[in-house]
Write a protein that holds these residues in place. Structure first.
Motif, short mmCIF file in Angstrom:
data_model
loop_
_atom_site.label_atom_id
_atom_site.label_comp_id
_atom_site.label_asym_id
_atom_site.label_seq_id
_atom_site.Cartn_x
_atom_site.Cartn_y
_atom_site.Cartn_z
N ILE A 264 0.82 -1.22 0.00
CA ILE A 264 0.00 0.00 0.00
C ILE A 264 0.85 1.27 0.00
CG2 ILE A 264 -0.27 0.16 2.52
CD1 ILE A 264 -3.28 0.86 1.88
N ASN A 265 2.05 1.20 0.56
CA ASN A 265 2.92 2.38 0.60
C ASN A 265 3.96 2.38 -0.53
OD1 ASN A 265 1.71 3.47 2.96
ND2 ASN A 265 2.83 1.99 4.20
N MET A 266 3.86 1.41 -1.43
CA MET A 266 4.84 1.31 -2.51
C MET A 266 4.26 1.74 -3.85
SD MET A 266 6.08 -2.54 -1.59
CE MET A 266 6.25 -3.06 0.12
N MET A 267 2.95 1.57 -4.02
CA MET A 267 2.31 1.80 -5.31
C MET A 267 1.85 3.25 -5.48
SD MET A 267 2.26 -1.08 -6.97
CE MET A 267 2.31 -2.86 -6.75
N THR A 268 1.72 3.66 -6.73
CA THR A 268 1.04 4.90 -7.08
C THR A 268 -0.05 4.56 -8.09
OG1 THR A 268 2.39 5.48 -9.03
CG2 THR A 268 3.26 6.10 -6.85
N THR A 269 -0.93 5.47 -8.36
CA THR A 269 -2.00 5.20 -9.33
C THR A 269 -1.45 4.93 -10.72
OG1 THR A 269 -2.28 7.59 -9.66
CG2 THR A 269 -3.72 6.53 -8.04
N GLU A 270 -0.23 5.38 -10.99
CA GLU A 270 0.38 5.14 -12.29
C GLU A 270 0.75 3.67 -12.50
OE1 GLU A 270 0.67 7.57 -14.62
OE2 GLU A 270 -0.48 8.74 -13.16
N ASP A 271 0.72 2.89 -11.44
CA ASP A 271 1.10 1.48 -11.52
C ASP A 271 -0.09 0.56 -11.81
OD1 ASP A 271 3.82 2.01 -10.83
OD2 ASP A 271 3.20 2.21 -8.73
N TYR A 272 -1.27 1.15 -12.04
CA TYR A 272 -2.50 0.36 -12.18
C TYR A 272 -3.08 0.47 -13.58
CZ TYR A 272 -2.69 -0.23 -7.10
OH TYR A 272 -2.42 -0.57 -5.79
N GLU A 273 -3.73 -0.63 -14.00
CA GLU A 273 -4.50 -0.63 -15.24
C GLU A 273 -5.94 -0.21 -14.98
OE1 GLU A 273 -4.29 -4.54 -16.85
OE2 GLU A 273 -2.28 -4.27 -17.68
N ASP A 274 -6.45 -0.56 -13.81
CA ASP A 274 -7.81 -0.23 -13.41
C ASP A 274 -7.82 -0.07 -11.90
OD1 ASP A 274 -7.84 -2.89 -12.41
OD2 ASP A 274 -8.68 -3.66 -14.26
#
Length: 296
Positions: A264-274
């Motif tokens: 949860i503290n590693m991801m950003t919205t840019e890392d998602y397809e949906d």
């Protein structure tokens, strides 16, 4: 006569266009080359073994055990990674498990296979059913990749293979028809955007998924290190915490002294397809989180 000539002219123009479209859809985009599945009396459903195909410019490889991995090499160190579409979607070379196979081989100066045992919408109980049926391949570690909704996502054995368009058991005969039937018409008929469904509440009367406890018991009995990887959805990312279902998984891990990795503290919205699934950069971050755990 004029009408007949117009029809002939229209046909003469349309036919080459349709043939060209069919060829482009097949050969460039991979239509009629879908990853196929079959029903299974123990696991619910599973991808067919020994599949190698290209779809939307991404390569998909399934080995002889229906893993999204290269064929089993008995000379390697084996690590098992179980999960659903979070670790299943994407090009073969971009998958977290492929990246980890390469990185851990370099780290240990010995070939490592981080075997990817996954299928879309599998829950922990599907994953454990696979383990029970096929064994652990003498794995040195076992990882279970889950999201919050997996807490109560129990097997139902409802027939979906060959029924749901996302679980096909045969190829379309024509690429143009597949484009219309699977993608364009559903998007025109649905009023809301098609997004990954993110469940954020406990289904009434549903038991906590038995797969969590079964993995814990199996790995304890076999003395195999067991690690839970909890993946965050975008709503959780924005909230800065896992929802009530995710909290149940965290609570289970704490009560049973299970090692857990949270992204949860590693991801950003840019890392998602949906709302839920990750792209190539997200896969890199999942791999990096697992690798960092190894290097502690």
């Amino acid at each position: 006569m004029k009408t007949k000539k117009r029809i002939l002219l229209f046909t003469a123009l349309l036919l080459p266009l349709m043939v060209s479209t069919e060829l482009v859809l097949r050969n460039y985009f991979g239509f009629c080359h879908e990853v196929l599945m079959k029903s299974d009396p123990d696991i619910e459903y599973i991808n067919l073994a020994n599949q190698h195909t290209q779809r939307f410019r991404k390569n998909y490889h399934y080995n002889e055990y229906s893993m999204r991995s290269n064929p089993i090499d008995s000379s390697c160190i084996h690590i098992l990674g179980f999960g659903d579409s979070i670790i299943n979607r994407g090009d073969h070379d971009d998958l977290a498990t492929t990246l980890l196979s390469n990185s851990l081989s370099t780290l240990y100066h010995q070939k490592v296979q981080f075997l990817n045992v996954s299928a879309g919408s599998w829950g922990p109980d599907n994953c454990f059913a696979y383990l029970k049926k096929n064994g652990d391949f003498q794995a040195k570690k076992i990882y279970l990749f889950v999201s919050s909704h997996d807490a109560f996502d129990n097997m139902t054995f409802e027939k979906i293979v060959g029924v749901s368009k996302s679980h096909p058991d045969k190829q379309y005969s024509f690429a143009i028809y597949e484009l219309l039937d699977r993608y364009l018409i559903p998007r025109m008929t649905l009023k809301k955007n098609i997004q990954a469904s993110v469940i954020d509440h406990i289904p009434e009367g549903a038991p906590f998924n038995s797969g969590f406890g079964n993995f814990k018991d199996y790995t304890a009995k076999k003395d195999i290190p067991f690690i839970l990887f909890l993946h965050a959805s975008i709503p959780e990312l924005k909230e800065g915490k896992y929802n009530s279902l995710g909290q149940k998984i965290i609570e289970f891990a704490k009560q049973n002294d299970i090692t857990m990795i949270q992204d949860i503290n590693m991801m950003t919205t840019e890392d998602y397809e949906d709302q839920l699934h990750i792209n190539a950069s997200g896969q890199k971050k999942v791999a990096a989180a697992v690798l960092a755990h190894y290097q502690k």
